[in-house]
Write a protein that holds these residues in place. Structure first.
Motif, PDB file in Angstrom:
ATOM      1  N   ARG A  49       3.747  -4.986  -3.015  1.00 25.42           N
ATOM      2  CA  ARG A  49       2.596  -4.732  -3.748  1.00 25.42           C
ATOM      3  C   ARG A  49       2.059  -3.424  -3.970  1.00 25.42           C
ATOM      4  NH1 ARG A  49      -2.534  -3.928  -2.610  1.00 25.42           N
ATOM      5  NH2 ARG A  49      -1.832  -4.343  -0.456  1.00 25.42           N
ATOM      6  N   LYS A  50       1.943  -2.761  -2.920  1.00 24.69           N
ATOM      7  CA  LYS A  50       1.366  -1.206  -2.805  1.00 24.69           C
ATOM      8  C   LYS A  50       2.078  -0.318  -3.854  1.00 24.69           C
ATOM      9  CE  LYS A  50      -0.546  -1.674   2.023  1.00 24.69           C
ATOM     10  NZ  LYS A  50      -0.455  -0.881   3.172  1.00 24.69           N
ATOM     11  N   THR A  51       3.326  -0.263  -3.704  1.00 21.88           N
ATOM     12  CA  THR A  51       4.294   0.808  -4.561  1.00 21.88           C
ATOM     13  C   THR A  51       3.955  -0.007  -5.958  1.00 21.88           C
ATOM     14  OG1 THR A  51       5.703   0.767  -2.766  1.00 21.88           O
ATOM     15  CG2 THR A  51       6.404   1.443  -4.996  1.00 21.88           C
ATOM     16  N   TYR A  52       4.013  -1.248  -6.246  1.00 24.49           N
ATOM     17  CA  TYR A  52       4.078  -1.677  -7.663  1.00 24.49           C
ATOM     18  C   TYR A  52       2.524  -1.368  -8.207  1.00 24.49           C
ATOM     19  CZ  TYR A  52       3.004  -4.377 -11.513  1.00 24.49           C
ATOM     20  OH  TYR A  52       2.708  -4.933 -12.833  1.00 24.49           O
ATOM     21  N   GLU A  53       1.376  -1.363  -7.355  1.00 23.40           N
ATOM     22  CA  GLU A  53       0.087  -1.172  -7.968  1.00 23.40           C
ATOM     23  C   GLU A  53       0.252   0.407  -8.204  1.00 23.40           C
ATOM     24  OE1 GLU A  53      -2.685  -4.715  -6.614  1.00 23.40           O
ATOM     25  OE2 GLU A  53      -2.597  -2.986  -5.321  1.00 23.40           O
ATOM     26  N   GLN A  54       0.598   1.231  -7.305  1.00 20.88           N
ATOM     27  CA  GLN A  54       0.369   2.761  -7.569  1.00 20.88           C
ATOM     28  C   GLN A  54       1.370   3.052  -8.747  1.00 20.88           C
ATOM     29  OE1 GLN A  54       1.907   4.231  -3.721  1.00 20.88           O
ATOM     30  NE2 GLN A  54      -0.147   3.855  -2.739  1.00 20.88           N
ATOM     31  N   TRP A  55       2.819   2.520  -8.780  1.00 19.04           N
ATOM     32  CA  TRP A  55       3.763   3.279  -9.859  1.00 19.04           C
ATOM     33  C   TRP A  55       3.352   2.558 -11.127  1.00 19.04           C
ATOM     34  CZ3 TRP A  55       9.089   3.633  -7.462  1.00 19.04           C
ATOM     35  CH2 TRP A  55       9.259   4.495  -6.338  1.00 19.04           C
ATOM     36  N   ALA A  56       2.996   1.084 -11.164  1.00 20.00           N
ATOM     37  CA  ALA A  56       2.426   0.654 -12.639  1.00 20.00           C
ATOM     38  C   ALA A  56       1.452   1.428 -13.209  1.00 20.00           C
ATOM     39  CB  ALA A  56       2.198  -0.809 -12.363  1.00 20.00           C
ATOM     40  N   GLY A  57       0.530   2.162 -12.467  1.00 17.00           N
ATOM     41  CA  GLY A  57      -0.375   2.845 -13.141  1.00 17.00           C
ATOM     42  C   GLY A  57      -0.067   4.328 -13.169  1.00 17.00           C
ATOM     43  N   TYR A  58       0.989   4.689 -12.914  1.00 15.27           N
ATOM     44  CA  TYR A  58       1.574   5.920 -13.109  1.00 15.27           C
ATOM     45  C   TYR A  58       2.680   5.982 -14.057  1.00 15.27           C
ATOM     46  CZ  TYR A  58       2.964  10.856 -11.896  1.00 15.27           C
ATOM     47  OH  TYR A  58       3.248  12.208 -12.009  1.00 15.27           O
ATOM     48  N   TRP A  59       3.772   5.698 -13.791  1.00 13.00           N
ATOM     49  CA  TRP A  59       5.028   5.749 -14.578  1.00 13.00           C
ATOM     50  C   TRP A  59       5.125   5.392 -16.036  1.00 13.00           C
ATOM     51  CZ3 TRP A  59       7.794   9.534 -12.901  1.00 13.00           C
ATOM     52  CH2 TRP A  59       7.807   9.966 -11.736  1.00 13.00           C
ATOM     53  N   PRO A  60       4.312   4.546 -16.391  1.00 10.21           N
ATOM     54  CA  PRO A  60       4.420   4.082 -17.801  1.00 10.21           C
ATOM     55  C   PRO A  60       3.966   5.038 -18.737  1.00 10.21           C
ATOM     56  CG  PRO A  60       3.807   2.146 -16.566  1.00 10.21           C
ATOM     57  CD  PRO A  60       3.785   3.312 -15.697  1.00 10.21           C
ATOM     58  N   ARG A  82       1.919 -11.313  -1.613  1.00 10.67           N
ATOM     59  CA  ARG A  82       1.166 -12.585  -1.353  1.00 10.67           C
ATOM     60  C   ARG A  82      -0.262 -12.563  -2.074  1.00 10.67           C
ATOM     61  NH1 ARG A  82       2.972 -10.800   3.991  1.00 10.67           N
ATOM     62  NH2 ARG A  82       4.772 -11.956   4.472  1.00 10.67           N
ATOM     63  N   THR A  83      -0.578 -11.431  -2.461  1.00  8.13           N
ATOM     64  CA  THR A  83      -1.911 -11.461  -3.363  1.00  8.13           C
ATOM     65  C   THR A  83      -1.990 -11.321  -4.678  1.00  8.13           C
ATOM     66  OG1 THR A  83      -2.127  -8.986  -2.837  1.00  8.13           O
ATOM     67  CG2 THR A  83      -3.004 -10.560  -1.051  1.00  8.13           C
ATOM     68  N   LEU A  84      -0.974 -10.710  -5.282  1.00 11.62           N
ATOM     69  CA  LEU A  84      -0.919 -10.566  -6.848  1.00 11.62           C
ATOM     70  C   LEU A  84      -0.659 -11.873  -7.422  1.00 11.62           C
ATOM     71  CD1 LEU A  84       1.292  -7.315  -7.369  1.00 11.62           C
ATOM     72  CD2 LEU A  84      -1.204  -7.730  -7.573  1.00 11.62           C
ATOM     73  N   ASP A  85      -1.270 -11.662  -8.608  1.00  9.58           N
ATOM     74  CA  ASP A  85      -0.953 -13.226  -9.582  1.00  9.58           C
ATOM     75  C   ASP A  85      -0.123 -12.622 -10.692  1.00  9.58           C
ATOM     76  OD1 ASP A  85      -2.216 -15.177  -8.003  1.00  9.58           O
ATOM     77  OD2 ASP A  85      -4.279 -14.446  -9.030  1.00  9.58           O
ATOM     78  N   GLY A  86       0.646 -13.644 -11.310  1.00  8.89           N
ATOM     79  CA  GLY A  86       1.688 -13.162 -12.307  1.00  8.89           C
ATOM     80  C   GLY A  86       0.841 -13.542 -13.924  1.00  8.89           C
ATOM     81  N   PRO A  87       1.177 -13.220 -14.830  1.00 10.22           N
ATOM     82  CA  PRO A  87       2.732 -12.262 -14.943  1.00 10.22           C
ATOM     83  C   PRO A  87       1.905 -10.803 -14.909  1.00 10.22           C
ATOM     84  CG  PRO A  87       1.802 -13.013 -17.294  1.00 10.22           C
ATOM     85  CD  PRO A  87       0.692 -13.704 -16.219  1.00 10.22           C
ATOM     86  N   LEU A  88       3.047  -9.893 -14.644  1.00 11.65           N
ATOM     87  CA  LEU A  88       2.754  -8.593 -14.163  1.00 11.65           C
ATOM     88  C   LEU A  88       2.899  -7.808 -15.632  1.00 11.65           C
ATOM     89  CD1 LEU A  88       4.782  -8.242 -10.600  1.00 11.65           C
ATOM     90  CD2 LEU A  88       2.264  -8.690 -11.364  1.00 11.65           C
ATOM     91  N   GLU A  89       2.049  -6.744 -15.540  1.00 12.19           N
ATOM     92  CA  GLU A  89       1.818  -6.057 -16.868  1.00 12.19           C
ATOM     93  C   GLU A  89       2.860  -5.103 -17.199  1.00 12.19           C
ATOM     94  OE1 GLU A  89      -1.986  -4.340 -17.680  1.00 12.19           O
ATOM     95  OE2 GLU A  89      -2.936  -6.230 -16.960  1.00 12.19           O
ATOM     96  N   GLY A 119      10.289   2.779  -2.250  1.00  9.14           N
ATOM     97  CA  GLY A 119       8.953   2.933  -1.599  1.00  9.14           C
ATOM     98  C   GLY A 119       8.932   1.496  -0.906  1.00  9.14           C
ATOM     99  N   SER A 120       7.817   0.840  -0.594  1.00 10.27           N
ATOM    100  CA  SER A 120       7.898  -0.436  -0.052  1.00 10.27           C
ATOM    101  C   SER A 120       8.123  -0.342   1.510  1.00 10.27           C
ATOM    102  CB  SER A 120       8.397  -1.479  -0.903  1.00 10.27           C
ATOM    103  OG  SER A 120       7.918  -1.241  -2.323  1.00 10.27           O
ATOM    104  N   ILE A 121       7.591   0.402   2.277  1.00 13.98           N
ATOM    105  CA  ILE A 121       7.852   0.314   3.570  1.00 13.98           C
ATOM    106  C   ILE A 121       8.258  -1.205   4.495  1.00 13.98           C
ATOM    107  CG2 ILE A 121       7.196   1.071   6.160  1.00 13.98           C
ATOM    108  CD1 ILE A 121       5.741   3.268   4.389  1.00 13.98           C
ATOM    109  N   SER A 122       7.131  -2.054   4.037  1.00 17.81           N
ATOM    110  CA  SER A 122       7.157  -3.537   4.931  1.00 17.81           C
ATOM    111  C   SER A 122       8.543  -4.093   4.439  1.00 17.81           C
ATOM    112  CB  SER A 122       6.094  -4.172   4.617  1.00 17.81           C
ATOM    113  OG  SER A 122       5.623  -4.317   3.003  1.00 17.81           O
ATOM    114  N   VAL A 123       8.846  -3.982   2.805  1.00 16.55           N
ATOM    115  CA  VAL A 123       9.966  -4.553   2.478  1.00 16.55           C
ATOM    116  C   VAL A 123      11.295  -4.145   3.102  1.00 16.55           C
ATOM    117  CG1 VAL A 123      11.208  -4.891   0.483  1.00 16.55           C
ATOM    118  CG2 VAL A 123       8.837  -5.237   0.139  1.00 16.55           C
TER     119      VAL A 123
END
Length: 183
Positions: A49-60, A82-89, A119-123
């Motif tokens: 989630r953390k990597t997704y949120e950071q990168w989805a706001g930057y790379w596009p 466990r906290t994001l709801d879909g669909p993802l943008e 990224g995604s240390i926990s994964v």
């Protein structure tokens, strides 16, 4: 069976969080080709989630594209959260349904190229200790970062690794690729 890999920037003291704060003065001419080689046959990305949120706001944003955007934007991305709801943008992004380990086990058995954790240390930690991470590349930069999250924790189980390849770059980065040792 598809291979699952991860490449992380690391400081000498084991910090892997926020490498943008400490690694760019050692990002030498050898690092680009090494990173391109790691991405060459990757057609699926796993991230938390953390990597997704950071990168989805930057790379596009095309203004941020330094070449990596050409890879990460169109590639198939699966997000463990466990906290994001879909669909993802972000284009080609989906939430992982069910448990991460079951999802990755099924994904490994499907058709396709390399599955890379970005990224995604926990994964990375979860899949390494579950025996589902085939290769872990640590790009160790000659810097002591001090603070920041480390890949491994004191409570982690003893896990034997085998060095698959190693190389030192012109500015002293150690590129170390490991696999879990088969005992």
């Amino acid at each position: 069976m598809r291979k699952v890999t991860s490449s992380l920037f690391s400081s000498v003291d084991g910090v892997v969080e926020s490498p943008n704060l400490w690694q760019f003065d050692h990002f030498d001419e050898d690092m680009g080709p090494a990173m391109e080689a790691a991405l060459a046959d990757m057609d699926t990305v796993l991230m938390g989630r953390k990597t997704y949120e950071q990168w989805a706001g930057y790379w596009p944003d095309p203004a941020h594209d330094d070449g990596f955007g050409d890879f990460i934007n169109p590639v198939r991305k699966y997000v463990a959260s466990r906290t994001l709801d879909g669909p993802l943008e972000w284009e080609n992004s989906s939430l992982i349904e069910g448990g991460l380990e079951d999802f990755v086990t099924a994904l490994r058995g499907s058709e396709g190229g390399t599955i890379g954790i970005q990224g995604s240390i926990s994964v990375v930690r979860q899949l390494l200790f579950a025996g589902l991470l085939d290769e872990l590349t640590l790009m160790v930069h000659p810097v002591v970062a001090g603070g920041g999250e480390r890949l491994f924790r004191p409570e982690d189980p003893t896990t034997r690794l085998e060095l698959k390849s190693s190389r030192i770059t012109s500015s002293g980065n150690a590129l170390l690729t490991y696999a879990r040792r088969a005992d």
